[in-house]
Design a protein around this motif. Sequence first.
Motif, PDB file in Angstrom:
ATOM      1  N   GLY A 167       2.917 -32.080   0.057  1.00 19.90           N
ATOM      2  CA  GLY A 167       1.500 -31.721  -0.032  1.00 19.90           C
ATOM      3  C   GLY A 167       0.727 -32.112   1.209  1.00 19.90           C
ATOM      4  N   VAL A 168       0.994 -33.305   1.722  1.00 18.68           N
ATOM      5  CA  VAL A 168       0.344 -33.751   2.955  1.00 18.68           C
ATOM      6  C   VAL A 168       0.737 -32.827   4.104  1.00 18.68           C
ATOM      7  CG1 VAL A 168       0.283 -35.608   4.671  1.00 18.68           C
ATOM      8  CG2 VAL A 168       0.068 -36.148   2.237  1.00 18.68           C
ATOM      9  N   ALA A 169       2.018 -32.502   4.209  1.00 19.99           N
ATOM     10  CA  ALA A 169       2.488 -31.608   5.272  1.00 19.99           C
ATOM     11  C   ALA A 169       1.841 -30.231   5.156  1.00 19.99           C
ATOM     12  CB  ALA A 169       4.014 -31.491   5.226  1.00 19.99           C
ATOM     13  N   LEU A 170       1.718 -29.734   3.936  1.00 21.71           N
ATOM     14  CA  LEU A 170       1.088 -28.429   3.716  1.00 21.71           C
ATOM     15  C   LEU A 170      -0.377 -28.451   4.143  1.00 21.71           C
ATOM     16  CD1 LEU A 170       1.709 -25.604   2.545  1.00 21.71           C
ATOM     17  CD2 LEU A 170       0.944 -26.470   0.345  1.00 21.71           C
ATOM     18  N   LEU A 171      -1.093 -29.500   3.785  1.00 19.12           N
ATOM     19  CA  LEU A 171      -2.489 -29.631   4.219  1.00 19.12           C
ATOM     20  C   LEU A 171      -2.582 -29.632   5.736  1.00 19.12           C
ATOM     21  CD1 LEU A 171      -4.362 -32.291   2.052  1.00 19.12           C
ATOM     22  CD2 LEU A 171      -4.864 -29.862   2.255  1.00 19.12           C
ATOM     23  N   GLU A 172      -1.747 -30.407   6.379  1.00 21.21           N
ATOM     24  CA  GLU A 172      -1.793 -30.503   7.840  1.00 21.21           C
ATOM     25  C   GLU A 172      -1.481 -29.156   8.500  1.00 21.21           C
ATOM     26  OE1 GLU A 172      -3.168 -32.890   9.417  1.00 21.21           O
ATOM     27  OE2 GLU A 172      -3.269 -34.240   7.697  1.00 21.21           O
ATOM     28  N   ARG A 173      -0.553 -28.385   7.925  1.00 22.32           N
ATOM     29  CA  ARG A 173      -0.231 -27.061   8.476  1.00 22.32           C
ATOM     30  C   ARG A 173      -1.423 -26.115   8.399  1.00 22.32           C
ATOM     31  NH1 ARG A 173       4.575 -27.366   5.738  1.00 22.32           N
ATOM     32  NH2 ARG A 173       4.032 -25.737   4.264  1.00 22.32           N
ATOM     33  N   HIS A 174      -2.278 -26.313   7.400  1.00 20.49           N
ATOM     34  CA  HIS A 174      -3.423 -25.422   7.209  1.00 20.49           C
ATOM     35  C   HIS A 174      -4.740 -26.095   7.596  1.00 20.49           C
ATOM     36  CE1 HIS A 174      -1.038 -22.315   5.354  1.00 20.49           C
ATOM     37  NE2 HIS A 174      -0.422 -23.243   4.642  1.00 20.49           N
ATOM     38  N   ARG A 175      -4.669 -27.109   8.446  1.00 20.63           N
ATOM     39  CA  ARG A 175      -5.852 -27.905   8.794  1.00 20.63           C
ATOM     40  C   ARG A 175      -7.005 -27.054   9.311  1.00 20.63           C
ATOM     41  NH1 ARG A 175      -9.797 -30.339   8.266  1.00 20.63           N
ATOM     42  NH2 ARG A 175     -10.297 -32.358   9.134  1.00 20.63           N
ATOM     43  N   ALA A 176      -6.720 -26.057  10.109  1.00 25.84           N
ATOM     44  CA  ALA A 176      -7.769 -25.258  10.735  1.00 25.84           C
ATOM     45  C   ALA A 176      -8.174 -24.037   9.907  1.00 25.84           C
ATOM     46  CB  ALA A 176      -7.315 -24.808  12.123  1.00 25.84           C
ATOM     47  N   ALA A 177      -7.557 -23.834   8.773  1.00 23.14           N
ATOM     48  CA  ALA A 177      -7.807 -22.625   7.979  1.00 23.14           C
ATOM     49  C   ALA A 177      -8.684 -22.923   6.762  1.00 23.14           C
ATOM     50  CB  ALA A 177      -6.481 -22.033   7.512  1.00 23.14           C
ATOM     51  N   ARG A 178      -9.328 -21.907   6.283  1.00 21.20           N
ATOM     52  CA  ARG A 178     -10.071 -21.990   5.021  1.00 21.20           C
ATOM     53  C   ARG A 178      -9.071 -21.869   3.876  1.00 21.20           C
ATOM     54  NH1 ARG A 178     -14.854 -22.856   2.130  1.00 21.20           N
ATOM     55  NH2 ARG A 178     -15.029 -21.370   0.430  1.00 21.20           N
ATOM     56  N   VAL A 179      -9.166 -22.778   2.924  1.00 22.13           N
ATOM     57  CA  VAL A 179      -8.341 -22.734   1.722  1.00 22.13           C
ATOM     58  C   VAL A 179      -9.292 -22.456   0.570  1.00 22.13           C
ATOM     59  CG1 VAL A 179      -6.834 -24.052   0.189  1.00 22.13           C
ATOM     60  CG2 VAL A 179      -6.672 -24.366   2.671  1.00 22.13           C
ATOM     61  N   GLU A 180      -9.156 -21.298  -0.064  1.00 19.01           N
ATOM     62  CA  GLU A 180     -10.085 -20.927  -1.135  1.00 19.01           C
ATOM     63  C   GLU A 180      -9.938 -21.828  -2.350  1.00 19.01           C
ATOM     64  OE1 GLU A 180     -12.634 -18.935  -0.911  1.00 19.01           O
ATOM     65  OE2 GLU A 180     -12.057 -18.414   1.136  1.00 19.01           O
ATOM     66  N   GLU A 181      -8.702 -22.066  -2.770  1.00 18.52           N
ATOM     67  CA  GLU A 181      -8.433 -22.931  -3.923  1.00 18.52           C
ATOM     68  C   GLU A 181      -7.284 -23.863  -3.589  1.00 18.52           C
ATOM     69  OE1 GLU A 181      -7.577 -20.727  -7.465  1.00 18.52           O
ATOM     70  OE2 GLU A 181      -9.552 -19.783  -7.510  1.00 18.52           O
ATOM     71  N   LEU A 182      -7.492 -25.139  -3.890  1.00 23.10           N
ATOM     72  CA  LEU A 182      -6.445 -26.134  -3.732  1.00 23.10           C
ATOM     73  C   LEU A 182      -6.218 -26.745  -5.103  1.00 23.10           C
ATOM     74  CD1 LEU A 182      -4.588 -27.851  -1.943  1.00 23.10           C
ATOM     75  CD2 LEU A 182      -6.541 -29.384  -1.562  1.00 23.10           C
ATOM     76  N   TRP A 183      -5.049 -26.496  -5.689  1.00 26.64           N
ATOM     77  CA  TRP A 183      -4.724 -26.985  -7.038  1.00 26.64           C
ATOM     78  C   TRP A 183      -3.951 -28.279  -6.904  1.00 26.64           C
ATOM     79  CZ3 TRP A 183      -5.142 -24.211 -11.903  1.00 26.64           C
ATOM     80  CH2 TRP A 183      -5.905 -23.042 -11.795  1.00 26.64           C
ATOM     81  N   LEU A 184      -4.419 -29.324  -7.574  1.00 27.86           N
ATOM     82  CA  LEU A 184      -3.772 -30.628  -7.521  1.00 27.86           C
ATOM     83  C   LEU A 184      -3.417 -31.113  -8.914  1.00 27.86           C
ATOM     84  CD1 LEU A 184      -6.156 -32.450  -4.984  1.00 27.86           C
ATOM     85  CD2 LEU A 184      -4.045 -31.198  -4.490  1.00 27.86           C
ATOM     86  N   ASP A 185      -2.217 -31.661  -9.041  1.00 30.55           N
ATOM     87  CA  ASP A 185      -1.752 -32.285 -10.278  1.00 30.55           C
ATOM     88  C   ASP A 185      -1.566 -33.761  -9.971  1.00 30.55           C
ATOM     89  OD1 ASP A 185      -0.629 -32.942 -12.708  1.00 30.55           O
ATOM     90  OD2 ASP A 185       1.088 -31.610 -12.521  1.00 30.55           O
ATOM     91  N   HIS A 186      -1.952 -34.628 -10.879  1.00 30.89           N
ATOM     92  CA  HIS A 186      -1.882 -36.066 -10.625  1.00 30.89           C
ATOM     93  C   HIS A 186      -0.453 -36.581 -10.569  1.00 30.89           C
ATOM     94  CE1 HIS A 186      -2.078 -40.390 -11.363  1.00 30.89           C
ATOM     95  NE2 HIS A 186      -3.226 -40.324 -10.712  1.00 30.89           N
ATOM     96  N   ASP A 187       0.333 -36.341 -11.591  1.00 27.86           N
ATOM     97  CA  ASP A 187       1.690 -36.879 -11.689  1.00 27.86           C
ATOM     98  C   ASP A 187       2.691 -35.850 -11.192  1.00 27.86           C
ATOM     99  OD1 ASP A 187       0.830 -39.333 -12.968  1.00 27.86           O
ATOM    100  OD2 ASP A 187       0.412 -38.092 -14.713  1.00 27.86           O
ATOM    101  N   LEU A 188       3.464 -36.235 -10.169  1.00 27.35           N
ATOM    102  CA  LEU A 188       4.367 -35.274  -9.537  1.00 27.35           C
ATOM    103  C   LEU A 188       5.834 -35.503  -9.865  1.00 27.35           C
ATOM    104  CD1 LEU A 188       2.642 -35.183  -6.046  1.00 27.35           C
ATOM    105  CD2 LEU A 188       2.245 -33.696  -8.029  1.00 27.35           C
TER     106      LEU A 188
END
Length: 101
Positions: A15-36
């Motif tokens: 998830g951290v890597a995915l965020l960093e890859r899209h750092r400069a882009a607009r993300v319309e929806e980011l879905w997060l689950d607490h327990d992975l």
Amino acid sequence: MDGRRAEVARTSAAGVALLERHRAARVEELWLDHDLGGDDTIWPVVEVLERAAFEGRPFDVGVIVIHSANPAGAAKMAQALRHWGYRVRAASGSVEVGFLD
């Protein structure tokens, strides 16, 4: 399926890597689950979002959707993210959330 492109990260590190890859882009929806799974939770991802906002460069996210079977964890995530100005919506128990094998 609504035809929108989606990427899935099943661990906090992914998830951290995915965020960093899209750092400069607009993300319309980011879905997060607490327990992975196991001892892994979403908190490393939340911390990246918090740190970015603290530094004055929040991620450009339309809405963060929290879907979790852990009500206490979901509430804590929502509180932390709202504190930093992110728009948050809860989707616990939503039929929109599912897994494909």
